[in-house]
Design an enzyme around this catalytic site. Structure first.
Site, PDB file in Angstrom:
ATOM      1  N   GLN A  40      17.581 -32.859  19.546  1.00  0.00           N
ATOM      2  CA  GLN A  40      16.908 -31.708  18.931  1.00  0.00           C
ATOM      3  C   GLN A  40      15.931 -31.075  19.911  1.00  0.00           C
ATOM      4  OE1 GLN A  40      17.394 -30.477  15.780  1.00  0.00           O
ATOM      5  NE2 GLN A  40      16.699 -31.962  14.302  1.00  0.00           N
ATOM      6  N   GLU A  61      12.149 -28.042  15.074  1.00  0.00           N
ATOM      7  CA  GLU A  61      11.679 -26.738  15.564  1.00  0.00           C
ATOM      8  C   GLU A  61      10.758 -26.871  16.771  1.00  0.00           C
ATOM      9  OE1 GLU A  61      12.114 -23.883  13.242  1.00  0.00           O
ATOM     10  OE2 GLU A  61      12.661 -24.913  11.406  1.00  0.00           O
TER      11      GLU A  61
END
Lengths: 765, 345
Positions: free
Chosen positions: A663, A730
């Site tokens: 990620q 994020e």
């Protein structure tokens, strides 16, 4: 209300969890995994959208005769025959729609590429060809699709009742006492998500109920929207999305094409499958809006003291959409005085939405660039300026303590791994052949969002387990990490645990966005596993049972065996066999302390339960990181390359080292694209995008990212949730834009305040 | 559904014959052509696939009589890797290496490569035509594009990627290829077979400048049915000492914002021969003859290189979005010349 968890002692996972490979990886690489469009749908018809070439005006006529005459055509759906839908709401007002404007409800044209018709045929090729024969006549008027152009509307402040502006400390004093002040305006462009899996909807009506296959980050919310649109109870709608080929915020809210496809399927009495083309994905859904950051920074004695930050973001004419990044980024440092405001500019585009770290990417590009300029102006090492301004002692806006605060550690660890000590305060000093090299750094932050979550777990006496939930895996590793949690809690092999997600018939959950899912759904899964565990302990410790009389708080579960503190053991399979029918079934739930139970009721209806964000009544909550990059700028061509990136990140418990790293590095790579490559360009004459495909909208290729390293910083957080896990999805992208811009300055002496930064800006180098 | 007939050519002559019929198009690697068909830019009624032709003349690379001859069906990758090409014409190898991706280079042929169309967004997306005044008049011209009625010129405007050389007021679409710059710089000749037999033509005459175009379909000076069968490049010391510099927005898989195919032969301190082809900046493969004239016979210094680069863009017409291509193009020329001065002559 605050809660404290003993995350290290209570959870059977290390702070940095094992890098177990994704459980669905084999299915994905062999093609066995079913994405929404792979679900077999007997007798399906195929649909294509027709979109408007004009950006604004009135649809005066739409000639569908040629299209309808094509053999194999079934339906052309326009505003003339589109059935009325229920009263839908946008997600920011409690609904699930991306936009409040439904294009087939009228003859209004409000942005280029708006849906004007749906063409349905027996074969996709027929639909595509017939779509080209639909001739909309549009009486067009002048339009503006960019906020960064003459003629754009004036900014309008976000109403205070929707977002109170931030006012902290004595601003005049901070700037009067400053030894260095930097002031400027930073701009970022429209960008588009471009997940590899296109938007898609397959709709099937049976016995008055609707099943929709939609690549989705929010099956519960999509179910609620479809139920409202078609006046059905939620129990008659099922939304399936077992695998998603990337989403990045584009598949959260419901898009209009899904409603249109479902309506067509109902009218035709046949399943309808609709792909949105790559070019149409630039207009029929959401994007990252353009933004401007107006920033003034004060420095005194090598410390950040005053911050004024106004963000102006682009929205549509019909929705006021804003991404209040200053809500987050003002809390990065211990400013003496802060003033932050948010405003929007209405433009003739579709309503913007959430794209990876939506609020943080534009605001941090401005803020972390401004801080770098301030460091240079003040003659302070940019690393020291940040460390000297540490907010570890508490959030300087709310005054609340952090649940945990890893920024300083990330800055130190990242600096060491990168070799920041080699940085010299001189531009154009690192020349290698025809290339000028430079170093840059920037902090990263992403608030920790948590939301109510539910999960169902069933354990059989053969130790097979089934975990289900209306949660989502868009490639992040959800399947894998929740299986790890169950296996660790129950001491059963992972191979025996089936995980079934992406089905709105399962236990309801909120949107997999804002990096909240692992922290929220993961906590519900942990709760489910603990409930099973309690039940098993109860069974094993009952009178006459193998562990009768043992201390129930000291039972260890490992390898299918329960071990009491006195050394006695029991086989888990035998104990589960004592349960009625040899099976234990539970629903796990988790509700953040800051979210009221009343709001949880809404989860079951709409999936739109309350959410705990960066500030609760007790804590400030965020994940942090520090990005260090090396760039190289060619002295003649101005080409900018990024030979090396190092990021250090602290985000609570790392559930799976491999998927978390993936990620982060994915976000870092996207940061390269975000600041060097990606911009959706506008033809201002027609208020229309000109580079709406992957041949013209550039993202990085492998050769652009030769070395990307993410360091996972151990962090124990006792206040977020029982797992001690924040979000990571994020975080990786947030600081990269500014770090690269800062490195470009170090390399060349050229400051760029507009992204993307491209070779044409470097030709003076 | 828009159907077309697919035929495999059985011989070159038969391919030329079949391809000369109205609505027919030749098909080789297909890497650009299939995209353009899907986008609705090409609308062929018949596609003649020549990739199965076994004729060795189409498929081999050879040196004979002081000439490098490359068959038109040679794949980009094959030519890029070829030892003779690398040794005798490094600019050609490099230009191919720096083009497209490995996957595309394995599919695409040299003949098809030079025939690729502009990447201009207005050209590639016919829905822009919907914004032009007036009704669609689908004039099927050679190339089978929908652009026969001139609407494209009323909609198109210069973008960041547009050309600055060889443009007209209404046509600034740049030629996107890389391989062609070396061909134009080194006086390559193309061999052609058509329904009326074989002929040859200077490569520099192949592409039609916008000012000479009657319509969008007239981009190449080939008659219906004519097939490019080979490229012949005269060997020279400058070709052996040559390089290709390509400036692009990312490290791979991007068209040139500006590129230069440059070769150099020195006689002592004087330039005996110099060749400069430019890409990314012009509407057709571009020979910077004025720049060569500045350098030929004189010394090669920073000043003369700069002067040559200035001369190359003396006639450039820029717009706000693409003005950077002039300084960039100049710098690319200097970069290529500088690179060559570092190589043994």
């Amino acid at each position: 209300m605050a809660e404290t968890y003993h995350v290290v002692r209570d959870v059977n996972l290390p702070l940095i969890g094992k890098g177990v490979p994704r459980m669905e990886s084999r299915a994905k690489v062999t093609g066995a995994a079913r994405y929404a469009a792979d679900e077999p749908l007997a007798g399906a018809l195929h649909a294509t959208l027709v979109t408007s070439a004009h950006a604004k005006g009135t649809l005066t006529a739409i000639d569908t005769r040629a299209a309808e005459a094509v053999p194999g055509m079934r339906l052309v759906l326009t505003h003339r025959n589109m059935p009325a839908l229920g009263d839908l709401a946008r997600y920011t007002t409690g609904g699930a729609m991306q936009s409040s404007f439904f294009p087939l409800a009228s003859t209004e044209i409000r942005y280029a590429g708006q849906i004007v018709a749906l063409v349905v045929a027996d074969a996709p090729e027929t639909a595509e060809e017939a779509a080209k024969l639909v001739r909309p006549r549009i009486d067009g008027v002048a339009a503006t699709a960019s906020m960064h152009v003459d003629g754009a509307a004036e900014p309008v402040p976000v109403p205070e009742d929707r977002l109170p502006p931030i006012r902290v400390g004595d601003m005049d004093a901070a700037f009067a006492g400053a030894d260095t002040i930097v002031e400027g305006e930073w701009r970022t462009p429209i960008q588009h998500h471009n997940p590899i899996e296109l938007w898609f909807t397959a709709a099937e009506w049976r016995d008055g109920g609707l099943t929709a296959h939609v690549p989705s980050q929010w099956v519960t919310g999509t179910r609620a929207a479809l139920a409202t649109a078609f006046d059905l109870p939620v129990s008659r709608v099922r939304v399936l999305s077992r695998h998603v080929g990337g989403a990045f915020g584009s598949k959260g809210a419901v898009l209009n094409h899904t409603l249109v496809a479902c309506a067509a399927a109902r009218m035709l009495g046949r399943p309808v499958a609709l792909y949105v083309s790559r070019s149409q994905m630039f207009t029929v859904g959401t994007m990252r809006p353009a933004a401007t950051q107006r920033i003034r920074v004060a420095v005194r004695d090598g410390r950040l003291t005053g911050l004024e930050h106004t963000q102006i973001g682009q929205t549509s004419r019909f929705d006021t959409f804003f991404l209040p990044g200053t809500e987050q980024t003002t809390r990065l440092y211990a400013w003496d005085a802060i003033r932050a405001d948010e405003a929007t500019v209405a433009t003739d585009v579709n309503t913007p939405g959430f794209m990876r770290a939506p609020a943080e990417v534009p605001t941090l590009f401005g803020l972390e660039s401004a801080i770098d300029e301030a460091a240079w102006a003040a003659g302070v090492n940019p690393l020291d300026l940040r460390l000297n301004s540490s907010a570890a002692g508490g959030d300087s806006v709310s005054g609340l303590p952090w649940t945990s605060h890893g920024l300083d550690e990330c800055l130190r660890r990242g600096a060491e791994a990168f070799g920041w000590s080699d940085w010299q305060p001189e531009t154009r000093a690192m020349r290698r052949g025809d290339w000028l090299h430079g170093y840059g750094l920037a902090s990263a932050v992403y608030p920790t969002y948590t939301a109510p979550a539910t999960a169902d777990l069933r354990l059989g006496s053969d130790l097979s387990a089934t975990l289900t939930g209306a949660a989502h895996d868009m490639g992040m590793g959800t399947y894998t990490i929740v299986r790890q949690i169950v296996a660790a809690e129950l001491g059963v092999p992972q191979d025996g645990i089936a995980v079934d997600l992406g089905d709105s018939d399962h236990a309801p959950n909120s949107v997999a966005g804002g990096a909240r899912q692992a922290a929220s759904f993961g906590s519900a899964v942990l709760d489910a596993a603990r409930r099973v565990r309690s039940r098993v302990i109860e069974l094993a410790l009952a009178e006459g049972r193998p562990l009768a009389g043992a201390d129930p708080t000291e039972i260890a579960f490992a390898d299918g065996v329960m071990t009491a503190s006195d050394g006695r053991t029991a086989r888990l399979s035998e104990v589960v066999g004592l349960a009625p029918f040899g099976v234990i079934e539970v629903r796990g739930t988790w509700v953040p302390a800051a979210v009221g139970m009343k709001s949880v009721m809404e989860l079951y209806r709409s999936g739109n339960a309350g959410i705990a964000g960066m500030v609760t009544d007790a804590y400030a909550r965020a994940a942090f990181g520090a990005n260090f990059v090396e760039v190289a700028v060619h002295t003649r061509t101005g080409e900018i390359r990024v030979p090396r990136m190092v990021g250090a990140f602290a985000f609570g418990r790392v559930l799976n080292e491999r998927t978390a790293r993936s990620q982060l590095t994915g976000g870092m790579i996207w940061g390269v694209g975000s600041v060097l490559h990606e911009a959706t360009e506008v033809d201002h004459r027609y208020a229309r995008y000109i580079n709406g495909d992957l041949g013209e909208y550039f993202v990085p290729v492998n050769a652009d990212v030769p070395s990307v390293e993410a360091i996972l910083v151990e962090e124990e957080d006792r206040h977020i949730n029982p797992l001690g896990a924040k979000g990571v999805g994020e975080l990786g992208i947030t600081g990269v834009n500014a770090a690269i811009a800062n490195a470009v300055h170090h390399a060349t002496g050229i400051r760029r305040r507009d992204a993307p930064i491209r070779m044409e800006h470097m030709l003076g180098a | 559904m828009r159907t077309f007939a697919y035929e495999r050519a059985t011989s070159l002559a038969q391919a030329a014959e079949r391809a000369s019929e109205p609505g027919a198009m030749l098909y080789a690697g297909g890497t650009t052509m299939l995209d353009l068909i899907k986008l609705g830019v090409y609308r062929p009624q018949r596609v003649i696939d020549i990739t199965f032709l076994e004729d060795p003349a189409l498929r081999t690379i050879e040196v004979a009589g002081g000439t490098l001859r490359l068959g038109a069906l040679v794949k980009m990758n094959q030519a890029a890797e070829d030892a003779t090409v690398k040794d005798r014409a490094p600019v050609l190898s490099e230009s191919l290496w720096l083009a497209a991706t490995q996957q595309l280079r394995h599919m695409a042929t040299l003949g098809g490569n030079v025939m690729q169309r502009t990447r201009d967004t207005y050209f590639r997306h016919p829905d822009w035509l919907d914004l032009a005044d007036g009704d669609a008049a689908e004039v099927e011209t050679y190339g089978n594009t929908p652009y026969g009625d001139g609407r494209l010129t009323t909609v198109r405007q210069p973008t960041r990627l547009s050309a600055v050389l060889g443009t007209t007021e209404t046509d600034t679409a740049s030629y996107p290829g890389d391989f062609a710059q070396g061909l134009v710089a080194f006086d390559a000749v193309i061999e052609i077979t058509g329904p009326d037999g074989a002929r040859e033509m200077p490569f520099a005459d192949l592409h039609v400048r916008p000012a000479d175009k009657a319509n969008e379909g007239d981009y190449a000076r080939l008659a219906p049915g004519e097939v490019i069968t080979a490229f012949r490049v005269p060997l020279s010391p400058a070709l052996a000492r040559s390089t290709y510099v390509k400036a692009r927005d990312r490290a791979s898989y991007a068209f040139a914002n500006a590129s230069a195919a440059v070769g150099l032969e020195m006689d002592g301190d004087a330039v005996a021969d110099v060749r400069i082809g430019l890409g990314g900046v012009a509407t057709v493969p571009w020979r910077a003859a004025a720049a060569e004239d500045v350098l030929r016979g004189g010394p090669l210094t920073e000043e003369t290189m700069r002067a040559a680069a200035e001369a190359a863009f003396a006639d450039a017409v820029t717009h706000e979005a693409n003005a950077f291509k002039v300084p960039l193009g100049r710098n690319v020329i200097v970069q290529a010349l500088t690179t060559l001065t570092r190589m043994e002559g």
